[in-house]
Design an enzyme around this catalytic site. Structure first.
Site, PDB file in Angstrom:
ATOM      1  N   LYS A  81       0.879  -1.100  -0.050  1.00 27.79           N
ATOM      2  CA  LYS A  81      -0.027  -0.057   0.030  1.00 27.79           C
ATOM      3  C   LYS A  81       0.671   1.286   0.087  1.00 27.79           C
ATOM      4  CE  LYS A  81      -3.881  -0.139   2.552  1.00 27.79           C
ATOM      5  NZ  LYS A  81      -4.628   0.014   3.709  1.00 27.79           N
ATOM      6  N   GLU A  92       9.990  -6.315   4.026  1.00 25.52           N
ATOM      7  CA  GLU A  92      10.235  -7.349   3.311  1.00 25.52           C
ATOM      8  C   GLU A  92       9.891  -7.259   1.697  1.00 25.52           C
ATOM      9  OE1 GLU A  92       8.567  -8.574   7.473  1.00 25.52           O
ATOM     10  OE2 GLU A  92       8.423  -7.042   5.850  1.00 25.52           O
ATOM     11  N   GLY A 106      -5.181  -5.382   5.300  1.00 23.95           N
ATOM     12  CA  GLY A 106      -4.484  -6.239   4.543  1.00 23.95           C
ATOM     13  C   GLY A 106      -5.198  -7.563   4.674  1.00 23.95           C
ATOM     14  N   ARG A 107      -5.661  -8.136   5.920  1.00 21.27           N
ATOM     15  CA  ARG A 107      -6.013  -9.428   6.043  1.00 21.27           C
ATOM     16  C   ARG A 107      -7.527  -9.522   5.352  1.00 21.27           C
ATOM     17  NH1 ARG A 107      -5.480  -6.948  10.626  1.00 21.27           N
ATOM     18  NH2 ARG A 107      -7.103  -6.778  12.378  1.00 21.27           N
ATOM     19  N   GLU A 152      -5.032 -12.524  14.019  1.00 16.19           N
ATOM     20  CA  GLU A 152      -4.749 -10.825  13.934  1.00 16.19           C
ATOM     21  C   GLU A 152      -5.648 -10.030  14.341  1.00 16.19           C
ATOM     22  OE1 GLU A 152      -1.036  -9.259  11.234  1.00 16.19           O
ATOM     23  OE2 GLU A 152      -3.013  -8.809  10.091  1.00 16.19           O
ATOM     24  N   HIS A 157      -3.818 -38.079  10.114  1.00 11.89           N
ATOM     25  CA  HIS A 157      -2.733 -38.696  10.226  1.00 11.89           C
ATOM     26  C   HIS A 157      -1.705 -37.912  10.836  1.00 11.89           C
ATOM     27  CE1 HIS A 157      -4.069 -42.568   8.235  1.00 11.89           C
ATOM     28  NE2 HIS A 157      -4.676 -41.699   7.604  1.00 11.89           N
ATOM     29  N   LYS A 212       8.838  -5.398  14.721  1.00  8.95           N
ATOM     30  CA  LYS A 212       9.209  -4.749  13.530  1.00  8.95           C
ATOM     31  C   LYS A 212      10.215  -3.654  14.069  1.00  8.95           C
ATOM     32  CE  LYS A 212       5.279  -3.951  11.285  1.00  8.95           C
ATOM     33  NZ  LYS A 212       4.557  -3.422  10.042  1.00  8.95           N
TER      34      LYS A 212
END
Length: 613
Positions: A258, A264, A318-319, A405, A436, A561
């Protein structure tokens, strides 16, 4: 009295907006000081705020737990009328929550709790564009991202839907050009491979949808041999895996940030820019890289044509952004806009269901209230998401972020420390793989409520002659069996009747009474994938609304961060200038020093080196 804190908080927010629009800086400073004083007075009186746990319906549910503790699901499941009342259908989606540790009275009490929490008003506030994300003073309008063109959804007095469709139409036009070959790379070759760079919601949501559509017949046919990959981790191994087998000449890179400053993402973007430039020259960047961003100045400075930047807005978290250009652009490049539009329509159908359906028949509301019951009253902190289709293998990781979050909070929306547990620990794996892996724990260890998700028609059916059942029926046999195994368990008496050795009976006993719910979808295509996404998004919002927390900020990710930036400066100083590690605690100093000593072969002035696989 219940509305007192919210009313004052809303006043402070509106007054802050008023100050920001004042033309005189001195007036802004003066009134800002006044606002700080007012806010301090307000927070000193926060104890007057009524937490949901202080209400009579909450206390009633707390007392009701003792009644539920006297029941067992193997007995509750014999009551056909109870079970029937806990089943419903919407648009082909069938929900069965009869294996929850609830009786009819429990649900009635939960609906009363929802009323006490003003759930309906809060849902309407979200759809009306009110600034329900109070700590960031923002609307929460991911529903606008999939609204029809004629819908009116306002934020700050402006209908945002036309802006949404302006971007969607731009994506349609651009993706069509890339897919039909009228937009080509720097050497004139068609761009058949796409790498989307983003992290968090810019990665997990689009990856979930992509994985769900890869084996859908319509979507896979539309993809026509194209490839889509997602680069999220700053780990160079992730870079290597993404560019492996790809040719820069035929690759388009979508950079999703954005602000165009995410550490990153931008390092990965610079890495792929170098990968393209070293092969095709710097001038190729504008033909091989596009952006999803609102910072056009930095986009242009990076080397991307601002005309090839696709916007989204600060009212999109964002999510919750998969339905924005964040997800729609890379997915449209892969599958075509017409397929992705069906995904948006699926999400829209649940939006409308969520907003307009009475709570008794409202799938997201029911799921949210049941989660609150399990977490805050029965004391079950986790939830397993168990889709019985491999196509949904990335559903749990995405919902893990959306849920944890959003609702991983310890204070109310008004800043009061919560005296109860909120939020869930989400995890999951497709069946039968999970059986399993961790089902041992959910059957005989900790009690973990489970979401079982089944699909009636397989995306890729297989039939073999002389088999007892086909492959999908084998899968679905487990989908139907596991909830009953969790609910009923197996008693020592049953084991004795089967002549199980006495020393093995404790090991083979299953306590049962372990809650689950089942969602059965008729198929899994783009439309149904959109529905599933919206069900979970709104379920999580319901939980936050009732708990009285802000499900739309994420301050918890900031501290790490911030500390990482200090480490980054230290690594730079140590690598470039040979400075020793200083300013950290003993443990971190020891670890950093060991890391630097063991990687002393890293050059202080490196030449460009890219992965080679």
């Amino acid at each position: 009295m219940d509305d007192y804190p919210r009313t004052i908080a809303n006043f402070i927010r509106e007054f802050s907006n008023f100050i920001q629009n004042l033309p005189n800086i001195r007036l802004q400073i003066y009134f800002s000081f006044f606002t700080i004083v007012l806010r301090n007075i307000f927070f000193n009186h926060l104890q007057m705020a009524t937490l949901i746990s202080d209400t009579a319906p909450w206390k009633d549910l707390k007392a009701h737990v003792a009644e539920i503790d006297k029941t067992h699901l193997r007995d509750l499941m014999t009551d056909a009328e109870r079970c029937k009342s806990m089943m419903l259908e919407f648009d082909g989606i069938f929900l069965d929550y009869s294996r929850q540790r609830t009786i009819v009275d429990t649900m009635s009490k939960l609906f009363t709790l929802a009323e006490a929490a003003h759930l309906k008003e809060k849902i309407n506030s979200m759809f009306n564009g009110e600034h329900i994300n109070s700590t960031e003073n923002r609307s929460v309008l991911h529903v606008a991202l999939r609204a029809s063109k004629d819908t009116v959804i306002n934020s700050d007095g402006k209908n945002v839907v036309p802006d949404v469709w302006q971007v969607l139409d731009k994506i349609r036009e651009f993706s069509d050009k890339v897919r039909n070959g009228s937009w080509v790379g720097a050497t004139g070759k068609a761009l058949t491979n796409v790498i989307a760079i983003g992290i968090g919601g810019s990665f997990l949501g689009p990856l979930f949808v992509h994985t769900a559509l890869q084996t859908d017949p319509e979507a896979s046919k539309s993809a026509g041999g194209r490839q889509l990959r997602f680069l999220a981790n700053v780990d160079p191994v992730d870079v290597a895996r993404n560019i492996s087998g790809f040719d820069p000449e035929t690759t388009l890179v979508v950079v999703v940030s954005k602000t165009f400053t995410t550490a990153e993402t931008m390092l990965n973007a610079r890495t792929l820019r170098e990968w393209i430039s070293s092969a095709l020259g710097p001038q190729a960047v504008s033909k091989h890289m596009v952006a999803v961003s609102t910072n056009l100045k930095l986009v242009e400075k990076f080397g991307i044509d601002p005309n090839n930047a696709f916007a989204f807005w600060d009212w999109v978290g964002g999510r919750y952004s998969v339905c924005s250009a964040v997800g729609v652009l890379p997915l449209s490049l892969q599958y075509g806009f017409s397929v992705v539009e069906k995904f948006l329509k699926g999400a829209r159908s649940i939006d409308q269901h969520f907003q307009s359906t009475p709570f008794e028949d409202n799938i997201p509301v029911l799921l949210g209230l049941l989660s609150i019951w399990n977490v805050s009253f029965l004391g079950y902190p986790a939830r397993a998401i168990l889709p019985y289709t491999q196509a949904l293998e990335k559903l749990a990781p995405h919902i893990q972020q959306v849920s944890m979050e959003s609702n991983g909070k310890g204070v109310s929306i008004d800043g009061v420390r919560l005296p109860f547990e909120a939020g869930e620990i989400d995890f999951g794996e497709p069946g039968t793989n999970g059986q399993h892996s961790f089902y041992q724990l959910i059957h005989q260890g900790r009690v973990i409520p489970c979401d079982f998700i089944g699909i009636v028609k397989s995306q890729q059916p297989v039939y073999l002659r002389d088999e007892v059942v086909n492959n999908h029926d084998e899968l679905m046999s487990n989908f139907f069996a596991q909830p009953d195994a969790l609910a009923y368990g197996k008693t020592p008496e049953q084991l004795q009747s089967e002549n199980v050795a006495s020393h093995l009976i404790p090991h083979k006993t299953f306590s049962g009474n372990r809650p689950s719910l089942s969602l059965l979808l008729p198929s899994l295509d783009a439309y149904r994938t959109g529905q599933l996404l919206a069900i979970y998004e709104h379920r999580i919002a319901v939980e936050g609304f009732v708990w009285g927390i802000n499900s739309f900020d994420q301050w918890g990710v900031e501290l790490g961060k911030s500390l990482a930036s200090q480490v980054r400066k230290q690594l730079h100083a140590s690598r470039k200038k040979g400075e020793s590690v200083e300013g950290f605690n003993f443990s971190t100093t020891k670890l950093l020093t060991r890391y630097l000593e063991a990687s002393a072969d890293v050059p202080s002035e490196p030449t460009t080196l890219l992965p080679k696989i």
